[in-house]
Write an enzyme that holds these catalytic residues in place. Structure first.
Site, short mmCIF file in Angstrom:
data_model
loop_
_atom_site.label_atom_id
_atom_site.label_comp_id
_atom_site.label_asym_id
_atom_site.label_seq_id
_atom_site.Cartn_x
_atom_site.Cartn_y
_atom_site.Cartn_z
N ASP A 1 -3.74 -6.86 11.20
CA ASP A 1 -2.58 -7.10 10.35
C ASP A 1 -2.60 -6.01 9.29
OD1 ASP A 1 -0.40 -8.44 9.09
OD2 ASP A 1 -1.81 -9.40 7.72
N LEU A 2 -1.53 -5.88 8.53
CA LEU A 2 -1.45 -4.85 7.50
C LEU A 2 -1.58 -5.41 6.08
CD1 LEU A 2 -0.89 -1.90 6.63
CD2 LEU A 2 1.55 -2.44 6.78
N THR B 1 0.21 -5.33 -0.18
CA THR B 1 1.62 -5.18 -0.55
C THR B 1 2.31 -6.54 -0.67
OG1 THR B 1 2.21 -4.87 1.77
CG2 THR B 1 1.86 -2.88 0.48
N ASP C 1 -5.27 -12.19 7.27
CA ASP C 1 -5.52 -12.84 5.99
C ASP C 1 -4.63 -14.06 5.81
OD1 ASP C 1 -3.37 -11.61 3.43
OD2 ASP C 1 -3.09 -11.37 5.58
#
Length: 222
Positions: free
Chosen positions: A7-8, A15, A171
């Protein structure tokens, strides 16, 4: 373990606060809604359109907007968000991530990105990490967003691996559910009580390492 599918937001960079600030701005200016701080958890790991629908449901106004209007509002929110992250840079990479990427590369582990964000390629470029990944799954080409497994399945396929050969990294509760339903081993960062479905949960990204991923993978496949 032959692959790691990331995931980012909240995993590589944080962000999420920019996303929620943009949603709050849109809700206030366009919908007349004040979103409580606790509502941020409802949007974590969720696609742009699904996030907007959750906000409209919260305000009991989902039936007041057409699909076209929802698309327009979502695009407006994205404009707020892009303006907020204009100055994003390598200093915004979360602790331990550069070291983890180096370790995975040393062990020839393929890396792909499975983010709900259509801005992921641009964000990786700002962070100087675009070339570190072997592939980026395109969220616009998957039918269902998280917690459905589609984006993680696409992340594995993008590096020519079976889901069972990969570790997924998340997360968010929705993301962990997506990883598990994809048939991957799940490593999560955050609250262990909240993310209990993951195979391993660590408090911060600084705790990530190749050894942690490999041991978690081996244990899950015993």
């Amino acid at each position: 373990m032959q692959g790691a599918v990331f995931d980012l937001d909240g995993v590589i960079t944080d962000t999420a606060r920019y996303h929620f600030a943009a949603w709050c701005q849109l809700a206030k200016e366009k919908l007349g809604l004040d979103l409580p701080a606790k509502f941020e958890i409802e949007l974590k790991g969720v696609s742009r359109i699904d996030s907007l629908k959750k906000i409209l449901e919260y305000g009991n106004m989902l039936d007041k907007y057409s699909d076209e209007q929802i698309q327009d509002l979502a695009a407006e929110k994205n404009g707020y968000y892009l303006k907020a992250i204009e100055d994003l840079s390598e200093k915004d990479i979360l602790p331990g991530i550069p070291e983890l990427i180096d370790q995975l590369k040393e062990h020839n582990v393929k890396m792909s990105l499975a983010s709900a964000s259509k801005n992921a390629p641009a964000i990786l470029k700002k962070l100087g990490l675009f070339d570190a990944f072997d592939a980026i799954a395109d969220p616009s080409k998957v039918e269902h967003g998280k917690p459905a497994p589609d984006i993680f399945l696409a992340g594995a396929a993008a590096v020519d691996l079976k889901p069972s050969e990969c570790v997924g990294v998340e997360d968010a509760v929705a993301g962990v559910q997506a990883i598990k339903d994809a048939g991957m081993t799940a490593v999560a960062v955050g609250d262990a009580a909240e993310l209990g479905k993951a195979d391993t949960v660590v408090p911060t990204t600084a705790d990530f390492s190749y050894d942690l991923f490999e041991k978690t993978f081996e244990k899950a496949h015993k």
